[in-house]
Scaffold this active site. Sequence first.
Site, PDB file in Angstrom:
ATOM      1  N   LYS A 121      25.209 -32.371  25.204  1.00 13.53           N
ATOM      2  CA  LYS A 121      24.936 -33.408  24.207  1.00 13.53           C
ATOM      3  C   LYS A 121      26.160 -34.288  24.063  1.00 13.53           C
ATOM      4  O   LYS A 121      27.296 -33.873  24.350  1.00 13.53           O
ATOM      5  CB  LYS A 121      24.608 -32.771  22.855  1.00 13.53           C
ATOM      6  CG  LYS A 121      23.702 -33.627  21.979  1.00 13.53           C
ATOM      7  CD  LYS A 121      22.257 -33.550  22.416  1.00 13.53           C
ATOM      8  CE  LYS A 121      21.354 -34.270  21.430  1.00 13.53           C
ATOM      9  NZ  LYS A 121      19.932 -34.139  21.796  1.00 13.53           N
ATOM     10  N   GLY A 126      10.493 -38.462   7.686  1.00  9.18           N
ATOM     11  CA  GLY A 126      11.077 -39.310   8.718  1.00  9.18           C
ATOM     12  C   GLY A 126      10.020 -39.907   9.617  1.00  9.18           C
ATOM     13  O   GLY A 126       9.282 -39.181  10.280  1.00  9.18           O
ATOM     14  N   VAL A 127       9.946 -41.241   9.648  1.00  7.88           N
ATOM     15  CA  VAL A 127       8.975 -41.914  10.508  1.00  7.88           C
ATOM     16  C   VAL A 127       9.708 -42.875  11.448  1.00  7.88           C
ATOM     17  O   VAL A 127       9.377 -44.048  11.561  1.00  7.88           O
ATOM     18  CB  VAL A 127       7.872 -42.637   9.694  1.00  7.88           C
ATOM     19  CG1 VAL A 127       6.881 -41.639   9.149  1.00  7.88           C
ATOM     20  CG2 VAL A 127       8.464 -43.469   8.555  1.00  7.88           C
TER      21      VAL A 127
END
Length: 358
Positions: free
Chosen positions: A83, A188-189
């Site tokens: 990451k 959360g969208v």
Amino acid sequence: MPPMQLFDHPEFDGHERVLFGCDPGSGMRAVIAIHDRTLGPGVGGCRVRPYASEAEAVTDVLRLSRAMTYKSALAEIPLGGAKMVVLADPAQEKTPELLHAVGRMVEDLGGGYVTAEDSGMGAADLERVAEATPHVVGIRSEAPSPGRRHQATISASTAYGVFTGLRAAVAHRLGRRDLDGLRVALQGVGSAGWKLGEHLHAAGARLWVSDADPARAEQAAAAWGAEVVPPEAIHAQEVEVFAPCALGAVLNDETVEQLRCSVVAGAANNQLARPEHGERLRRRGILYAPDYAINAGGIIEVAYELQGDTDPERLRRHLERIGATLERIFERAEAGGLDTATVADRLAEERLRGAAAA
């Protein structure tokens, strides 16, 4: 955080490499963590976020890279875990120069790390990164052709995998195969959260939504007939499913006790603030779909891209195996009296040991 403290960091897990990068010209400050490449090259998204401190960024990158290792292991794909995090405000500081500096840092590893989309880093940004390194995935945009679907985005694959996993969790805990009328609190969208909401709405679910961007939440409400809830209250709604699709550590000392749901199944990474919160969910009778098991759709698509496999039907079938993986986790957890997060870890570690011994 002095470098010599890294090996004693509570989230350090035998990581192969942790690299700090700084580019004074663009202001880039970044960390790459490569956790384990037993199964294949280290692959994971690049997150751009205004971290409060370097210590917070290091904690995040260590946790996220380890989760990528386990995610690929459970998804049965030949990739390792890595990451990258960039300490920057994506709305103000994500300049072309900074993105080029990100690319140069990735390039310096010579393919040891392959980067991709993540929070604060979209496909258009990756195009800039790719100007400095070829070690980027997730920027394809082939046009549709007869008999072939348009290539799905990574967030779309993530959302479809989560939708598949959510259905498996609902079937296991609630004994129902359809989602018509199912009450879901969607936290959360953004990219994946929005696409998950579309799947749930199409399946007949009733939605409660929140987002850090109020306008985005209102758009979701208008599109799906959803009820908007303040972000600080979304987890406490009386629903069947709580679907965290924002940032991590949402399941913590306070929120676990406030949940009024039967299932937690969402796209966010690192949902448990600490490992023991998985056991607290089990004791409360809440079925938790481990995050890196249910949200593996994006990395599955990345694996297909790296292998040059463009068959959308084969990708879809692989994404739908997420449900079977979760069912295996649920059954093994119940048989052993364990929480699902612990069982997911053990299954991933079994595969890693098997691959190392082969």
